[in-house]
Design a protein around this motif. Sequence first.
Motif, mmCIF file in Angstrom:
data_model
loop_
_atom_site.group_PDB
_atom_site.id
_atom_site.type_symbol
_atom_site.label_atom_id
_atom_site.label_comp_id
_atom_site.label_asym_id
_atom_site.label_seq_id
_atom_site.Cartn_x
_atom_site.Cartn_y
_atom_site.Cartn_z
ATOM 1 N N VAL A 65 11.767 -0.519 -8.051
ATOM 2 C CA VAL A 65 10.546 -1.159 -9.123
ATOM 3 C C VAL A 65 10.450 -2.465 -8.516
ATOM 4 C CG1 VAL A 65 10.231 -1.570 -11.347
ATOM 5 C CG2 VAL A 65 11.460 0.627 -10.751
ATOM 6 N N VAL A 66 9.293 -3.192 -8.515
ATOM 7 C CA VAL A 66 8.886 -4.580 -8.197
ATOM 8 C C VAL A 66 8.562 -4.946 -9.525
ATOM 9 C CG1 VAL A 66 7.161 -6.044 -7.292
ATOM 10 C CG2 VAL A 66 7.943 -3.869 -5.962
ATOM 11 N N ARG A 67 9.032 -6.102 -9.896
ATOM 12 C CA ARG A 67 8.838 -6.817 -11.201
ATOM 13 C C ARG A 67 7.324 -7.115 -11.414
ATOM 14 N NH1 ARG A 67 11.956 -12.026 -12.439
ATOM 15 N NH2 ARG A 67 10.794 -12.383 -11.074
ATOM 16 N N GLN A 68 6.735 -6.901 -12.375
ATOM 17 C CA GLN A 68 5.260 -7.400 -12.649
ATOM 18 C C GLN A 68 5.165 -8.612 -13.067
ATOM 19 O OE1 GLN A 68 2.769 -5.316 -11.371
ATOM 20 N NE2 GLN A 68 4.272 -4.108 -10.499
ATOM 21 N N SER A 69 4.951 -9.476 -12.354
ATOM 22 C CA SER A 69 4.899 -11.110 -12.892
ATOM 23 C C SER A 69 4.129 -11.860 -11.648
ATOM 24 C CB SER A 69 6.346 -11.630 -12.927
ATOM 25 O OG SER A 69 6.117 -13.029 -13.200
ATOM 26 N N LYS A 70 3.268 -12.706 -12.166
ATOM 27 C CA LYS A 70 2.650 -13.657 -11.236
ATOM 28 C C LYS A 70 3.789 -14.594 -10.611
ATOM 29 C CE LYS A 70 1.123 -16.863 -14.743
ATOM 30 N NZ LYS A 70 0.019 -17.449 -15.248
ATOM 31 N N PHE A 71 4.667 -14.472 -11.106
ATOM 32 C CA PHE A 71 5.526 -15.580 -10.231
ATOM 33 C C PHE A 71 6.869 -14.796 -9.515
ATOM 34 C CE2 PHE A 71 4.203 -17.486 -14.533
ATOM 35 C CZ PHE A 71 3.625 -18.847 -13.854
ATOM 36 N N ARG A 72 6.694 -13.484 -9.175
ATOM 37 C CA ARG A 72 7.668 -12.818 -8.480
ATOM 38 C C ARG A 72 7.919 -13.309 -7.051
ATOM 39 N NH1 ARG A 72 3.339 -9.083 -9.022
ATOM 40 N NH2 ARG A 72 2.479 -8.705 -7.049
ATOM 41 N N HIS A 73 6.995 -14.231 -6.603
ATOM 42 C CA HIS A 73 7.072 -14.789 -5.000
ATOM 43 C C HIS A 73 7.312 -16.168 -5.107
ATOM 44 C CE1 HIS A 73 5.526 -10.552 -3.563
ATOM 45 N NE2 HIS A 73 4.654 -10.938 -4.545
ATOM 46 N N VAL A 74 7.596 -16.717 -6.178
ATOM 47 C CA VAL A 74 7.726 -18.063 -6.332
ATOM 48 C C VAL A 74 9.414 -18.379 -6.196
ATOM 49 C CG1 VAL A 74 7.734 -20.032 -7.857
ATOM 50 C CG2 VAL A 74 5.919 -18.561 -7.734
#
Length: 165
Positions: A5-14
């Motif tokens: 499950v990949v977290r659904q956040s716009k900051f997940r790659h920060v």
Amino acid sequence: MLRRVVRQSKFRHVFGQAVRNDQCYDDIRVSRVTWDSSFCAVNPKFVAIIIDASGGGAFLVLPLTKTGRIDKVYPTVCGHTGPVLDIDWCPHNDHVIASGSEDCTVMVWQIPENGLETPLSEPVVVLEGHSKRVGIVSWHPTARNVLLSAGDLLLKPRIHPSPSN
């Protein structure tokens, strides 16, 4: 069958990265007097930090270019007779800062262009009128020369008799 499950956040790659020691401030006596303050305020030129000071309230104003160990005799902004509880930079002038204190006053300070070289003890203006300590100071973000201050309000509980039936 396992699914990730990949977290659904716009900051997940920060990802954060720790700063080097030469980019930190060291040996600052941050105030232990608490209120709803963050103990520091930053603008594009300076960082201001509320510190412990004997004989009243004070805060440091450091140029953002000055990092590392801060000397114990570094000049401070020191005009309050009680501990400083909050500080805020003016959004329209990077050299103007306001401070609120337990001494029931708000002071507005003009910081020199190159920062402090000697202690600053004379404010531009002293705003009086609070009967209790001033815990919050905040400049209006768009209107010039508008400053909000808020403080303690001593409320006495009132007991109202219930109507008899």
